[in-house]
Write an enzyme that holds these catalytic residues in place. Structure first.
Site, short mmCIF file in Angstrom:
data_model
loop_
_atom_site.label_atom_id
_atom_site.label_comp_id
_atom_site.label_asym_id
_atom_site.label_seq_id
_atom_site.Cartn_x
_atom_site.Cartn_y
_atom_site.Cartn_z
N ASP A 450 11.85 -1.36 -2.40
CA ASP A 450 10.36 -1.57 -2.32
C ASP A 450 9.48 -0.47 -2.38
O ASP A 450 8.73 -0.02 -1.58
CB ASP A 450 9.97 -2.09 -0.75
N GLU A 622 4.70 -12.04 -2.52
CA GLU A 622 4.62 -10.98 -1.58
C GLU A 622 4.21 -9.44 -2.35
O GLU A 622 4.12 -9.52 -3.68
CB GLU A 622 5.86 -10.89 -0.72
#
Length: 951
Positions: A450, A622
């Site tokens: 991420d 997302e």
């Protein structure tokens, strides 16, 4: 005693001091003041005494050299030092503390007023002893309060002006002797009138400029107490330590300098006039001290208030006067008045005198972190809290005394590791070498998922998710986007990050960085325990703020700073209305954020529902990021879930509020459609963040994985880098059948000259644990709320305290870990450990989560020591292999080797004499596919103590 000094006399004193300085001039040692690494000025609370509290404001200064005589001769032997010592002692007498008019008075006597040889159930001896200074029982006196452990033999003691907790010392086998300094002389400006100094002075005399002050008379009283203690058969007179805190920390230093019968000296938070370097002018100053406590020092010392640099001494020389005896210097994190760093420097600059005796004094160049004790014959720590004394102080002081008095204690439940080596060697990096002007993917190997990136000037910053590992959110910096150096972690305090009992794949999800106006912002989600928050800093390598909690649902927030000064938060959340096709149906939301009020304002609007095409039921939209380019607002998001169907998609709009249209080429990054059988595949590419360089290029960081077969990978999701290409106003990273390359052309940026943290390609990383703090690559499982590992007490060793917190639980185990970054790798360590009871163990762990790990180490079973390999898989623990150890084998080498999905576990009791305990163990239990979750395998040192009920 003399008469008050006239103005002319004061001028003579000044000239005398100047003469002494001139005599000592050859010994002046240039000391260029340096700013500590990553320095941040302290935040001084309102109402704190005014003073200089910024290291950047300290002028350069020179220090007198304790190893250069008044005549300029160099001291090179202990014999020469003994003569030089007398010179320094006289300089302190003549210029600081004054001269005592007498030693032990003729006729001085003492009497044991009361004694109980069986106090506290027979465990303790208590006495009250009165010293009559002149022998006259109606004259000046001092009461000593003696409390000793009843051992039947002489015991070491601490002599303390003031109060001390007897129970703490008694439990450790020490006696304590206290007295009230105010009985000797009241601690006030007019204390002389009723104090001991006046009693020994001629009638109607007042202190002269070189006469002793209150500190001098209190120190003198300690020597008179020692006169008695030498005669007490219950006291080991060779092991009398003295301890004082604050003003009494000054007293014990002067007492220890004058009276070498004191075997060990402890000075706590004594500041100027005790241990701190006076020339720094940090916090307490000579002028201020002589103003609020003029009775403490001699009259001559008062003349140095505005000319401290003319003093022929400084307090490193007072510390040196303790040599070769052990001395401990203690400070407190919030006691800026006492000058923590100046106290440390006094010990540092006294070290050379101790080395004349063949010993090491402090042995450290830089001040250690908070509550990391250091030093050998000069001890030092800077504990948490403010001015005073607490249990931590006593623990360090008593450990220090134990060591130097040669006292033995029960063995401690701990393991020590002298080095740890990680060697990673994936063959793909040999087959695809990076040439000039090229870089290697992944740029962050191992469990670094991420990624988020931003630029501030020529500096780039990158951060990744950390889930339940602490400190949270590792932070890196680079100047070329290729070679990254870890600065530390953003969330490094318990007040910032509560991971207590968190599942391994919970905790911190998807941080997002923003660089704006000299400030760095980080926004993220703490799953299951607080939600979304942001923190900020003006110094990325320094301290980050405590969280600002934002109070909205969802995950993966990011900040967007618009050109008009408005700020927005965009994040993933539930859609408006019902979820049409299960939990994967999510939406992207945006809302304005007021940076001054630190709260969300105005309406909250859904700008993407489901994904690029809701009719196809896209899942897990997302990780949104908004940026602006040429009048368009671009929104990039991950779509498909962070597994085989992962991708990155793009939308754009003329307004930050939408409507957002999907791009003509979507996804702009994925590998899900490619042949699964291709060699060295890169999968699950997505979750990207963009950055524009100062040269106009656009680059993307994103996560991806490198499975070794059947979508199995143990090393977690990694960070990759690729350029962003713009086509007709739309960005694209990869299209068609393009694969993520292992080698690519580097950004058009000057190479970063820093060596960087080992993160890309094949490398070896060895830690000899010779720094006061662990390298930032080391991490812990869940929030650390009590210190249980350190490298300071035994330099060159990592000491880990054994605790009854298992890896398979939800607690905070004694586990110091780093990432597995290669499919082919070897980790090796050398350990010294003795298990105390059955069930104790220490060694190496290869850990994915609490239900999937291996442990290789030393344990005790059936009263004997053994090397054991344990496997935990699917919630069950089994002993895979075990071998007996000889009782003398307290030093053990341990090794774990990985080859894709196979692991070998070996040990040795002698260098290079490896014994394979188990080969080809099933390593797939450490893969994400088998273990589940979002993390990768961690490798490190684990120490466990069997609970008391199991003993």
């Amino acid at each position: 005693m003399g008469s008050p000094a006239s103005p002319s006399r004061r001028r003579v004193i000044g000239r005398a001091a100047a003469l002494a300085l001139a005599i000592a001039a050859p010994g002046l040692r240039a000391q260029v003041h340096t700013i500590p690494p990553r320095y941040q000025p302290p935040q001084i609370p309102p109402g704190y005494p005014a003073g200089r509290y910024d290291e950047r404001q300290i002028p350069q200064y020179s220090l007198p050299d304790p190893l250069v005589t008044n005549a300029g001769g160099r001291v090179t032997t202990v014999g020469e030092w003994r003569a030089r010592r007398l010179e320094i002692l006289k300089l302190f007498q003549d210029n600081v503390y004054g001269r005592a008019p007498l030693g032990r008075p003729k006729g001085m006597t003492w009497r044991v007023i009361s004694e109980d040889g069986a106090a506290l159930g027979g465990t303790t001896i208590t006495k009250t002893v009165t010293i009559y200074f002149t022998g006259d029982t109606a004259g000046r006196r001092l009461d000593l309060h003696v409390t000793l452990p009843n051992t039947g033999r002489p015991v070491p003691i601490f002599l303390i002006p003031g109060f001390a907790p007897p129970a703490t010392l008694l439990r450790r086998g020490y006696g304590v002797v206290t007295f009230n300094p105010n009985e000797v002389e009241p601690d006030r400006r007019d204390g002389y009138a009723t104090g001991l100094r006046q009693a020994f002075a001629p009638a109607d005399a007042v202190p002269g400029p070189n006469d002793w002050g209150a500190i001098g008379v209190w120190a003198w009283a300690m020597s008179r107490a020692m006169d008695y203690l030498e005669t007490d058969a219950d006291v080991d007179r060779a092991k009398v330590a003295i301890m004082g805190v604050s003003r009494y920390g000054k007293v014990v230093m002067w007492a220890g300098a004058q009276d070498e019968r004191f075997a060990l000296i402890v000075s706590g938070e004594s500041g100027k006039g005790g241990v701190a370097i006076a020339r720094r002018g940090f916090g307490e100053t000579v002028a201020g001290m002589n103003d609020y406590a003029p009775h403490w020092f001699s009259g001559t010392f008062k003349t140095y208030g505005d000319r401290v640099n003319e003093l022929p001494v400084d307090w490193h020389m007072l510390v040196a006067l303790m040599a070769p005896r052990p001395v401990y210097i203690a400070t407190a994190e919030r006691d800026w008045w006492g000058d923590q760093r100046g106290s440390f420097l006094a010990g540092k600059f006294a070290d050379r005198v101790y080395r004349l005796y063949g010993t090491v004094g402090l042995g450290h160049e830089e001040m250690p972190a908070v509550e990391v004790p250091v030093g050998d014959f000069i001890g030092f720590h800077n504990r948490r809290g403010s001015h005073g004394v607490n249990a931590y102080d006593w623990e360090q002081w008593l450990d220090f005394a134990d060591r130097h008095f040669g006292l033995t204690r029960p063995p401690r439940a701990e393991a020590r590791f002298t080095w740890f080596t990680y060697e990673g060697h994936d063959s793909i990096h040999d087959r695809t070498p990076a040439g000039p002007g090229e870089y290697r993917n992944p740029i962050l190997s191992g469990f670094y998922p991420d990624p988020t990136v931003c630029r501030q000037g020529d500096d780039y910053y990158l951060a990744t998710s950390s889930f339940a590992y602490y400190p949270g959110v590792p932070l890196f910096t680079s100047k070329d986007l290729v070679r990254w150096t870890q600065l530390g972690s953003i969330l490094s305090r318990p007040s910032q990050l509560n991971l207590d009992s968190a599942g391994i794949s919970r905790g911190i999800f998807a941080p997002s960085l923003a660089c704006r106006a000299g400030k760095l912002w980080m926004i993220t989600t703490l799953v299951d325990r607080g939600g979304n928050f942001l923190v900020t800093t003006t110094n990325p390598a320094g301290v980050w703020s405590d969280p600002v909690w934002l109070g909205f649902d969802g995950i993966d927030p990011s900040l967007f700073f618009d050109d008009d000064g408005k700020v927005y938060i965009v994040n993933n959340g539930l859609p408006e209305g019902p979820q049409l096709y299960g939990q994967g149906h999510r939406a992207i939301w945006v809302q304005e954020y007021d940076t001054t009020a630190r709260q969300l304002i105005g309406p909250r609007r859904m700008i993407v529902n489901g994904g690029v095409d809701i009719s196809k039921h896209p899942i897990w939209i997302e990780a949104p990021h908004i940026f602006r380019k040429e009048g368009w607002y671009y929104l990039i998001c991950a779509e498909g879930g962070t597994a085989e169907q992962h991708s990155e998609v793009v939308f754009r709009s003329r307004s930050v509020w939408g409507p957002y249209e999907p791009g003509p080429i979507n996804p702009i990054l994925t590998q899900r459609h490619l042949d699964r059988s291709r060699p060295n595949p890169v999968w699950t590419a997505g979750h990207a963040d963009f950055v524009a360089t100062q040269n106009g290029e656009w680059w993307a960081v994103f996560l991806a994985t490198r499975p070794y077969r059947d979508y199995l990978y143990n090393i977690g999701r990694e960070t990759f880098l690729l350029p962003v290409r713009w086509r007709h106003g739309w960005p694209v990273i990869l299209s068609g059948d393009e694969t993520v390359p292992y080698v690519h052309r580097a950004p058009d940026l000057p190479p970063d000259p820093r060596p960087g943290t080992p993160l890309a390609g094949n490398f070896t990383d060895r830690d000899d644990f010779d720094s006061l703090q662990l390298a930032p690559t080391w991490t812990f499982l869940r929030t650390v709320r009590e210190p249980w590992s350190e490298t300071a007490s035994t330099p060159g060793w990592l000491t880990i305290q054994a605790r009854s917190v298992p890896l398979e639980g939800a607690g905070q185990p004694s586990f110091v870990a780093r990432r597995q970054q290669h499919h082919y790798m070897t980790v090796t360590t050398a350990m010294r450990y003795t298990p105390l009871v059955d069930g104790d163990k220490a060694g190496l762990a290869a850990f994915h989560n609490s239900d999937h790990f291996y442990f290789l180490g030393v344990t005790r079973t059936g009263g004997g020591r053994a090397i054991r390999l344990e496997q935990r898989a699917g919630g069950a623990t089994t002993v895979v292999a075990q071998a007996s150890l000889e009782p003398a084998d307290s030093n053990v080498l341990l090794r774990i080797q990985a080859r894709w999905g196979s692991y070998d576990f070996s040990y040795a009791t002698k260098p290079d004499a490896w014994v394979l305990l188990k080969g080809d163990a099933d390593g797939t239990i450490l893969s994400t596919k088998v273990a589940g979750g979002f993390v990768g395998t961690m490798l490190g040192m684990y120490v466990y103590r069997a609970p008391s009920g199991a003993r």
